[in-house]
Write an enzyme that holds these catalytic residues in place. Structure first.
Site, PDB file in Angstrom:
ATOM      1  N   GLN A   1       0.779  -1.312   0.063  1.00 44.19           N
ATOM      2  CA  GLN A   1       0.113  -0.142  -0.036  1.00 44.19           C
ATOM      3  C   GLN A   1       0.934   1.146   0.130  1.00 44.19           C
ATOM      4  O   GLN A   1       1.803   1.490   0.871  1.00 44.19           O
ATOM      5  CB  GLN A   1      -0.786  -0.015   1.286  1.00 44.19           C
ATOM      6  CG  GLN A   1      -1.873   1.289   1.453  1.00 44.19           C
ATOM      7  CD  GLN A   1      -2.819   1.049   2.798  1.00 44.19           C
ATOM      8  OE1 GLN A   1      -1.982   0.650   3.613  1.00 44.19           O
ATOM      9  NE2 GLN A   1      -3.734   1.523   2.746  1.00 44.19           N
ATOM     10  N   GLY A   2       0.713   2.043  -1.066  1.00 43.67           N
ATOM     11  CA  GLY A   2       1.429   3.480  -1.116  1.00 43.67           C
ATOM     12  C   GLY A   2       0.608   4.582  -0.730  1.00 43.67           C
ATOM     13  O   GLY A   2       0.109   5.169  -1.545  1.00 43.67           O
TER      14      GLY A   2
ATOM     15  N   SER B   1       1.158   6.454   2.925  1.00 39.93           N
ATOM     16  CA  SER B   1       2.046   7.479   3.417  1.00 39.93           C
ATOM     17  C   SER B   1       3.114   8.099   2.882  1.00 39.93           C
ATOM     18  O   SER B   1       3.737   7.444   2.288  1.00 39.93           O
ATOM     19  CB  SER B   1       2.298   6.807   5.064  1.00 39.93           C
ATOM     20  OG  SER B   1       0.967   6.390   5.789  1.00 39.93           O
TER      21      SER B   1
ATOM     22  N   SER C   1       4.290  -1.369   4.133  1.00 42.55           N
ATOM     23  CA  SER C   1       4.416  -2.874   4.464  1.00 42.55           C
ATOM     24  C   SER C   1       4.612  -3.763   3.080  1.00 42.55           C
ATOM     25  O   SER C   1       3.965  -3.652   2.119  1.00 42.55           O
ATOM     26  CB  SER C   1       3.402  -3.113   5.295  1.00 42.55           C
ATOM     27  OG  SER C   1       3.007  -2.425   6.208  1.00 42.55           O
TER      28      SER C   1
ATOM     29  N   GLU D   1      -9.722  -1.639   6.187  1.00 42.85           N
ATOM     30  CA  GLU D   1      -8.493  -1.940   7.110  1.00 42.85           C
ATOM     31  C   GLU D   1      -9.093  -2.003   8.518  1.00 42.85           C
ATOM     32  O   GLU D   1      -8.284  -2.763   9.155  1.00 42.85           O
ATOM     33  CB  GLU D   1      -7.542  -0.803   6.602  1.00 42.85           C
ATOM     34  CG  GLU D   1      -6.237  -1.198   7.481  1.00 42.85           C
ATOM     35  CD  GLU D   1      -5.108  -0.428   6.886  1.00 42.85           C
ATOM     36  OE1 GLU D   1      -3.906  -0.448   7.320  1.00 42.85           O
ATOM     37  OE2 GLU D   1      -5.426   0.882   6.280  1.00 42.85           O
TER      38      GLU D   1
ATOM     39  N   GLU E   1      -4.129   9.329  17.475  1.00 40.83           N
ATOM     40  CA  GLU E   1      -4.813  10.911  17.587  1.00 40.83           C
ATOM     41  C   GLU E   1      -5.712  11.217  16.850  1.00 40.83           C
ATOM     42  O   GLU E   1      -6.925  11.799  16.933  1.00 40.83           O
ATOM     43  CB  GLU E   1      -3.476  11.739  17.472  1.00 40.83           C
ATOM     44  CG  GLU E   1      -2.538  11.947  18.550  1.00 40.83           C
ATOM     45  CD  GLU E   1      -1.649  10.740  18.375  1.00 40.83           C
ATOM     46  OE1 GLU E   1      -1.004  10.575  19.432  1.00 40.83           O
ATOM     47  OE2 GLU E   1      -1.638   9.882  17.501  1.00 40.83           O
TER      48      GLU E   1
END
Length: 388
Positions: free
Chosen positions: A124-125, A127, A159, A242, A368
């Site tokens: 997964q791209g 962040s 990941s 997710e 957060e």
């Protein structure tokens, strides 16, 4: 909300347990294999051929047209038997449902069966160095030139990056538009010229993450998912997939059982405070289980998990960290010993396990951000204006 499974569902659970027992030796071979990645692919293919991967997916794309409840049962039984995790979990839990909902028919037929079998692994791209929790501020650019997008930028905390065959990524395709309106969702082969992957070693000593660089990488337009500039809405549904489900409950249950055995072996369980602490963790785990059942009930009724999934994600991350910290405290100085020591506790994995637990406050949305989502979308509190 349903709090129990039907007789037919429990019969299905029994058949699943019998298959797991008959194939346990194949699962055990994964950890001993000379090529663990290929062994993990082979294990997922075996599960797929038995009908235990992507059960809720349509048969047209390699699934079983089974109920979501049956999928949950299989996940629970695999975790309870401590089977190796499916290597293509990102493709199965995130991209697959996203393509089923937003992809073209050609994309579904091309990618979904290979996700199920483990033939193609996904990363997964999302962040970036300057776009983590504030994902909409991503800076990776994609310029449409003829039939290709030309992508330049960097992704971080990816990941499975070093072993993945494909990546699904968010890119900025309209820099003049408001942040959330100028983003597109692309699929890209990881061996495309211009891509470089650099593994990152985490605090626990593992190499699970990586940073991925894109230097004028050409991606065919046919690998755009959904509409041009419409990627933010798709990403939101991706993150809902997710964060939803009951898959983490059994894993946490195993961690609590290990903590209980460790405390009993060391004599700490005789302490009233330690017993009270352990009981409190079990109470919180049951709360998490029922929250998962509520989410499952919503999904079976055709409702999306939505913001309630953020509650489960936040709660599970905090509980996982408390259990990992308690294991360190109970072991005391012995927690630092390696597995070669005759006095080792927890096979020498307690420190690495604690550091690993900290990552759950970041991956899939920081704690957060989860607090903000819960405050605004569950409790109905006003958004912060950023003013003192």
């Amino acid at each position: 909300m349903d709090l129990k499974f039907t007789a037919a569902e429990e019969a299905y659970r029994l058949r699943c347990r019998e298959w797991i027992a008959a194939n346990a030796h194949h699962a055990a071979a994964v950890a001993k294999a000379a090529d663990p990645v290929q062994a993990a692919r082979d294990w997922q293919r075996r599960l797929c051929e038995a009908g235990y991967v992507g059960l809720a997916w349509p048969k047209a794309y390699g699934g079983q047209d089974a109920t979501l409840t049956q999928q949950v049962i299989v996940s629970e039984e695999m975790a309870r038997a401590k089977l190796p995790p499916l290597i293509n979990t990102i493709g199965l839990s995130i991209l697959g449902p996203t393509l089923a909902r937003h992809g073209t028919e050609a994309q579904r037929r091309r990618f979904l069966p290979r996700i199920l079998s483990g033939e193609e692994l996904w990363c997964q791209g999302f962040s970036e160095p300057g776009a983590g929790s504030d994902l909409a501020s991503l800076a990776t650019r994609a310029v449409l030139e003829g039939d290709d997008f030309v992508v330049t930028g960097q992704k971080l905390w990816t990941s499975l990056g070093p072993i993945a065959d494909w990546c699904f990524l968010l890119v900025r395709t309209d820099p003049s538009a408001p942040q959330r309106e100028g983003i597109s969702y692309l699929l890209c082969r990881m061996d495309t010229p211009g891509i470089s992957v650099r593994p990152l070693r985490n605090a626990g000593g593992g190499v699970h993450f990586s940073e991925v660089f894109f230097d004028a990488v050409r991606i065919p337009r046919e690998q755009l998912v959904g509409e041009l500039h419409g990627g933010w809405k798709i990403a939101r549904s991706t993150l809902d997939h997710e964060r939803s489900g009951l898959s983490g409950v059994i894993s946490l249950e195993g961690s609590l059982e290990r903590l209980w055995r460790q405390a009993a072996a060391g004599g700490e369980i005789a302490d009233a405070v330690a017993r009270q602490q352990a009981a409190q963790y079990w109470i919180e785990l049951e709360g998490l289980r029922y929250l998962g059942l509520r989410a499952l009930s919503d999904q079976l009724a055709g409702r999306q998990p939505g913001a309630s999934a953020s509650v489960g994600k936040l709660f599970a991350a905090k509980l996982r960290q408390k259990v990992a910290r308690a294991a360190l405290d109970n072991a005391g100085p012995y927690a630092c010993l390696t597995k070669k020591s005759p006095h080792v506790v927890g096979k020498g994995r307690l420190v690495a396990g604690y550091f690993d637990s900290l990552g759950y406050s970041i991956g899939g949305g920081t704690s957060e951000i989860m607090h903000n989502v819960i405050a605004e979308r569950v409790l109905g509190l006003p958004r912060s204006t950023g003013e003192a």
